[in-house]
Design a protein around this motif. Structure first.
Motif, mmCIF file in Angstrom:
data_model
loop_
_atom_site.group_PDB
_atom_site.id
_atom_site.type_symbol
_atom_site.label_atom_id
_atom_site.label_comp_id
_atom_site.label_asym_id
_atom_site.label_seq_id
_atom_site.Cartn_x
_atom_site.Cartn_y
_atom_site.Cartn_z
ATOM 1 N N ASP A 104 0.740 -1.015 0.021
ATOM 2 C CA ASP A 104 -0.069 0.117 -0.083
ATOM 3 C C ASP A 104 0.613 1.164 -0.150
ATOM 4 O O ASP A 104 0.369 2.398 -0.638
ATOM 5 C CB ASP A 104 -0.849 0.066 1.334
ATOM 6 N N LEU A 105 1.991 1.444 0.779
ATOM 7 C CA LEU A 105 2.712 2.375 0.708
ATOM 8 C C LEU A 105 3.363 2.654 -0.656
ATOM 9 O O LEU A 105 3.554 3.805 -1.074
ATOM 10 C CB LEU A 105 3.940 2.154 1.888
ATOM 11 N N ALA A 106 3.769 1.533 -1.153
ATOM 12 C CA ALA A 106 4.479 1.729 -2.553
ATOM 13 C C ALA A 106 3.327 2.368 -3.518
ATOM 14 O O ALA A 106 4.058 3.085 -4.452
ATOM 15 C CB ALA A 106 4.739 0.260 -3.351
ATOM 16 N N VAL A 107 1.848 1.842 -3.453
ATOM 17 C CA VAL A 107 1.063 2.576 -4.396
ATOM 18 C C VAL A 107 1.166 4.008 -4.015
ATOM 19 O O VAL A 107 1.023 4.932 -5.114
ATOM 20 C CB VAL A 107 -0.414 1.991 -4.036
ATOM 21 N N LEU A 108 1.212 4.559 -2.798
ATOM 22 C CA LEU A 108 1.119 5.870 -2.515
ATOM 23 C C LEU A 108 2.398 6.632 -2.962
ATOM 24 O O LEU A 108 2.263 7.690 -3.553
ATOM 25 C CB LEU A 108 0.829 6.279 -1.179
ATOM 26 N N ASN A 109 3.557 5.975 -2.812
ATOM 27 C CA ASN A 109 4.741 6.652 -3.213
ATOM 28 C C ASN A 109 4.843 6.749 -4.695
ATOM 29 O O ASN A 109 5.619 7.855 -5.004
ATOM 30 C CB ASN A 109 5.894 5.768 -2.383
ATOM 31 N N ALA A 110 4.353 5.975 -5.316
ATOM 32 C CA ALA A 110 4.365 5.993 -6.758
ATOM 33 C C ALA A 110 3.883 7.144 -7.214
ATOM 34 O O ALA A 110 4.377 7.685 -8.370
ATOM 35 C CB ALA A 110 3.843 4.526 -7.313
ATOM 36 N N VAL A 111 2.713 7.599 -6.770
ATOM 37 C CA VAL A 111 1.950 8.654 -7.195
ATOM 38 C C VAL A 111 2.675 9.904 -6.808
ATOM 39 O O VAL A 111 3.000 10.959 -7.392
ATOM 40 C CB VAL A 111 0.403 8.732 -6.714
#
Length: 206
Positions: A104-111
Motif C-alpha cells: 500500500d505504501l508503494a502505491v502511495l509513493n509511486a503517485v
C-alpha cells in the motif's frame, strides 16, 4: 460487487471527510461489509468532475482534462486504474497507519514520485498559484490527494481518522471532536437512519 452510482455531473460529492484524501476515499459509496458497493469513479471524466467539485480544478481545468482524456483514452484509462488502486490503499493506510503494508505504501509513493515539484509562486488576476515542474496533466486530480494524505501521516493527524459506525457505510472522516466521540460520517444521514432503525427494533420488541 460494484454497482454504478450517480454521476458527479448529477449529484455532487458529499464532503464529510474533513480532509481531501479522506473525501477521495469516500468516492466509493457503501464501502463497508455490503454485497454491492456504489462506484462513483466509473470513468476518467468522473475523476475530473470530482476534482472540480472539491476545488482542485476550476471549470476550465475540468474541461481541459476531459478533452485531454478524449485525445489519450489509453492514458486516461491508466490514470483511472491508478486512482482506484490509490483509493483502496489510502483507505487502508489512513484508517490503520501502524498496520500499513509495504504494498500500500508503494502505491502511495509511486503517485507521490510522479507528482510535480513546486518551484515557486505565480501571480494572476484571480490570485496566486504554484509554479510546478512538467508532468502528465491527466494525473493532476491525484496530486493534492497524495500531498494531503502524506501530510496527515507525517503530522500524526491520521491517528484521528475515524470510520462511520454504520457497517454498511464505513466512510472515513477526521475526528476533530475533543474526546474523539464522533460516530457517524453524518448525523443527518447514517446517524438518523440508525437512530430510526433502533427505534423500530425497540418498538417491535415491545
Amino acid at each position: 460487487m460494484q454497482t454504478q452510482a450517480p454521476s458527479y455531473a448529477v449529484r455532487p460529492p458529499k464532503r464529510l471527510g474533513g480532509s481531501l484524501s479522506l473525501d477521495f476515499v469516500n468516492t466509493e459509496a457503501w464501502r463497508g461489509d455490503v454485497p454491492q458497493r456504489g462506484e462513483r469513479l466509473t470513468g476518467y471524466g468522473e475523476i475530473a468532475l470530482w476534482a472540480g467539485h472539491v476545488g482542485i480544478l476550476d471549470r476550465a481545468g475540468v474541461r481541459r482534462l476531459m478533452q485531454e482524456a478524449l485525445l489519450r483514452p489509453d492514458a486516461a484509462a491508466d490514470v483511472l486504474a491508478t486512482a482506484l488502486r490509490l483509493r483502496d490503499a489510502l483507505g487502508r493506510i489512513l484508517t490503520a497507519p501502524v498496520k500499513t503494508s509495504a504494498d500500500d505504501l508503494a502505491v502511495l509513493n509511486a503517485v507521490l514520485a510522479r507528482a510535480p515539484t513546486r518551484t515557486g509562486l505565480a501571480a494572476s488576476k484571480s490570485g496566486f498559484a504554484w509554479t510546478m515542474t512538467e508532468t502528465d496533466p491527466l494525473e493532476q486530480p491525484l496530486w493534492p490527494v497524495v500531498w494531503d494524505a502524506a501530510e496527515l501521516l507525517v503530522s500524526g493527524r491520521a491517528e484521528r481518522v475515524g470510520c462511520c459506525s454504520d457497517p454498511d457505510c464505513a466512510w472515513v472522516f477526521l475526528d476533530t471532536s475533543r474526546n474523539r466521540s464522533r460516530r457517524w460520517c453524518s448525523m443527518a444521514d447514517c446517524g438518523n437512519r440508525n437512530k430510526a432503525r433502533r427505534h423500530y427494533q425497540r418498538a417491535r420488541a415491545s
